[in-house]
Design a protein around this motif. Sequence first.
Motif, PDB file in Angstrom:
ATOM      1  N   ASP A 186       9.537  -3.255 -12.062  1.00  0.00           N
ATOM      2  CA  ASP A 186       8.196  -3.805 -11.495  1.00  0.00           C
ATOM      3  C   ASP A 186       7.424  -2.675 -10.790  1.00  0.00           C
ATOM      4  OD1 ASP A 186       6.305  -5.120  -9.862  1.00  0.00           O
ATOM      5  OD2 ASP A 186       7.642  -6.418  -8.960  1.00  0.00           O
ATOM      6  N   PRO A 187       6.030  -2.340 -11.571  1.00  0.00           N
ATOM      7  CA  PRO A 187       5.314  -1.215 -11.026  1.00  0.00           C
ATOM      8  C   PRO A 187       4.831  -1.619  -9.606  1.00  0.00           C
ATOM      9  CG  PRO A 187       4.306  -2.882 -13.030  1.00  0.00           C
ATOM     10  CD  PRO A 187       5.674  -3.237 -12.750  1.00  0.00           C
ATOM     11  N   CYS A 229       7.510  -0.217  -7.634  1.00  0.00           N
ATOM     12  CA  CYS A 229       7.791   1.458  -7.785  1.00  0.00           C
ATOM     13  C   CYS A 229       6.570   2.325  -7.283  1.00  0.00           C
ATOM     14  CB  CYS A 229       8.257   1.729  -9.300  1.00  0.00           C
ATOM     15  SG  CYS A 229       9.505   0.866  -9.759  1.00  0.00           S
ATOM     16  N   GLN A 230       5.354   1.479  -6.847  1.00  0.00           N
ATOM     17  CA  GLN A 230       4.141   2.129  -6.772  1.00  0.00           C
ATOM     18  C   GLN A 230       4.409   3.525  -5.938  1.00  0.00           C
ATOM     19  OE1 GLN A 230       1.177   0.083  -5.295  1.00  0.00           O
ATOM     20  NE2 GLN A 230       2.378  -1.269  -3.758  1.00  0.00           N
ATOM     21  N   TYR A 231       5.132   3.427  -4.935  1.00  0.00           N
ATOM     22  CA  TYR A 231       5.237   4.514  -4.032  1.00  0.00           C
ATOM     23  C   TYR A 231       6.434   5.401  -3.962  1.00  0.00           C
ATOM     24  CZ  TYR A 231       1.650   1.884  -1.361  1.00  0.00           C
ATOM     25  OH  TYR A 231       0.194   1.576  -1.134  1.00  0.00           O
ATOM     26  N   SER A 232       7.383   5.098  -4.989  1.00  0.00           N
ATOM     27  CA  SER A 232       8.619   5.806  -5.253  1.00  0.00           C
ATOM     28  C   SER A 232       8.295   7.055  -6.157  1.00  0.00           C
ATOM     29  CB  SER A 232       9.680   4.927  -6.077  1.00  0.00           C
ATOM     30  OG  SER A 232       9.942   3.777  -5.127  1.00  0.00           O
ATOM     31  N   LEU A 285      14.038  -2.953  -2.392  1.00  0.00           N
ATOM     32  CA  LEU A 285      14.046  -4.303  -2.564  1.00  0.00           C
ATOM     33  C   LEU A 285      13.050  -4.905  -3.589  1.00  0.00           C
ATOM     34  CD1 LEU A 285      14.376  -5.365   1.149  1.00  0.00           C
ATOM     35  CD2 LEU A 285      16.193  -4.516  -0.236  1.00  0.00           C
ATOM     36  N   ASN A 286      13.644  -6.005  -4.179  1.00  0.00           N
ATOM     37  CA  ASN A 286      12.893  -6.944  -5.041  1.00  0.00           C
ATOM     38  C   ASN A 286      11.656  -7.588  -4.153  1.00  0.00           C
ATOM     39  OD1 ASN A 286      11.778  -9.264  -6.374  1.00  0.00           O
ATOM     40  ND2 ASN A 286      13.627  -9.210  -7.634  1.00  0.00           N
ATOM     41  N   ARG A 287      10.385  -7.335  -4.645  1.00  0.00           N
ATOM     42  CA  ARG A 287       9.320  -7.748  -3.908  1.00  0.00           C
ATOM     43  C   ARG A 287       9.182  -9.180  -3.667  1.00  0.00           C
ATOM     44  NH1 ARG A 287       3.892  -8.436  -7.162  1.00  0.00           N
ATOM     45  NH2 ARG A 287       4.621  -7.996  -9.519  1.00  0.00           N
TER      46      ARG A 287
END
Length: 177
Positions: free
Chosen positions: A36-37, A40-43, A100-102
């Motif tokens: 999921d982007p 992951c956007q801050y990873s 975590l899954n959003r």
Amino acid sequence: MRDAQAASGRNTAGHGIRLADFQPQDLPAIHAFAADPVVCQYSTWGPNQLADTREFLADALLEQPHRVLQAVMLGDVLIGSASVWVTDRKAKAGEIGYTLNREYWGNGYATETAGLLLRRGFEDLGLERISATCDARNAASIRVLEKTGFKPEGRRVEDPDSDAARAETLIFNIGRT
């Protein structure tokens, strides 16, 4: 199978959230959040391709004495991953990370997970100091770390030529109390 793990004491229970060993059949649940982007956007990793998630799960299934890498469970539903690992054995220092899954964001589960990781790090790995990092734009993760007792310790400007999407990383620390 997860009930047998709970009976053996390999799980850590919280108030609704627990950490459990990953299982081979967890691949679809892991990939649901790892690909999921938005998640992951801050990873510094992802979004994952299926091969990346397979590699993660294969690594997670390996027991290593210097880390705890487990599934975040809400009842029997895998909602994320969590890890605490040793970064300096002599200094008894380590670091935590969680994803975590959003679909489960905004319910306090990340804060509970971070608390469980601290307990595992201090009690099971014998750490005296634990750090965590997050993207400076990730207000939700900053709140989680502060609620868990972490104190901001510094900032690191990231290399603009690196593959990581982060421009600036915040560094937090907490000591054993």
